[in-house]
Design a protein around this motif. Structure first.
Motif: not given
Length: 279
Positions: A143-147, A187-193
């Motif tokens: 979902g991308g950036p999310m509040r 948002v996800l970090t590079d580690a999360g992605r």
């Protein structure tokens, strides 16, 4: 903290989040990775005192409890005799792929320095095993950036659970805010992605376990569920600390996955460990 990594070829959203977290909960309790890798390296049945001799920084009484829980969870096996030695079960042996994925992810995305391989794996599991972590990662991946409010609702987090969970995910380097304000999206970090290969390896490893649980006696399933919180150190912490002072080092070839830091592990272990992908 995060380093740019190549996009994962494994889909984060395709895995069963509940299954992944249940599987991670089995290997998350402290020292489990050390025990698994010790038994794998020795490649023979071992009694508690023999395992303890290889891991002098773990109190023998605590180690006995950890092995008993690992037996209940299907990671090790032994004859129906309290004095019988332990050895890895098929599930325990097949953890090598999971350990490799965790180690590779940690080396690529985290800045941990020179640490023992088993510590690197345990540090990675510590960041990933808590309930709702996988769901949050999946939601942000798709979902991308999310509040905050939208993310909490989609992940099934209530107002009391959501703030500490998201703070923990930030501290573990898996998610970040897009700005300094309280309402800025996550948002996800590079580690999360980059978690796709780990989730795929864990889900693949968990499939035989899930199958067995459907036909397992209730007591076995209950024992497995208890691992979510791990085994508390309690008074064994004193013995572990004493063992740390006594110990010089663990075998130099031990824990061939990339090394990692944990406060209770003697520095001699870290010094003798070398990052590797094999076991």
């Amino acid at each position: 903290m995060s380093t740019t990594v190549q996009p994962s070829t494994a889909s984060i959203g395709s895995v069963d989040a509940q299954r992944v977290e249940d599987a991670l909960s089995l290997i998350a309790p402290k020292w489990t990775t050390w025990v698994v890798q010790t038994l794998a390296q020795e490649d023979r049945p071992m009694r508690v005192r023999e395992v303890s001799a290889k891991l002098p920084f773990i109190g023998e009484q605590f180690l006995s409890k950890r092995l008993a829980q690992m037996h209940a969870d299907g990671l090790v096996t032994r004859a129906d005799n309290r004095w019988a030695p332990y050895q890895l079960s098929t599930s325990g042996e097949s953890l090598s792929r999971v350990h490799g994925a965790l180690s590779d992810w940690s080396q690529t995305t985290l800045s941990l320095g020179e640490v023992a391989g088993a510590e690197r794996v345990e540090d990675a599991v510590r960041r990933l095993h808590l309930r709702h972590t996988t769901a949050v990662i999946q939601i942000l991946d798709s979902g991308g950036p999310m509040r905050f409010s939208h993310l909490a609702e989609k992940a099934g987090l209530d107002q009391g659970t959501a703030p500490p969970r998201l703070r923990r995910l930030q501290a573990d380097g898996l998610v970040a805010r897009t700005g300094p304000r309280h309402g800025d999206p996550y948002v996800l970090t590079d580690a999360g992605r980059a978690l796709g290969p780990i989730y795929a390896a864990v889900e693949h490893w968990s499939n035989p376990i899930a199958t067995r649980k459907h036909s397992a006696p209730p007591a076995l399933v209950t024992a497995a569920a208890r691992t979510r919180t791990g085994v508390p150190l309690g008074s064994d912490g004193v013995r572990t600390a004493a063992a740390l002072r006594r110990s010089a080092a663990a075998p130099s070839a031990l824990f061939s996955h990339a090394p990692q830091p944990q406060p209770r592990v003697p520095s001699a272990v870290t010094a003798q460990s070398t990052p590797s992908r094999g076991r």
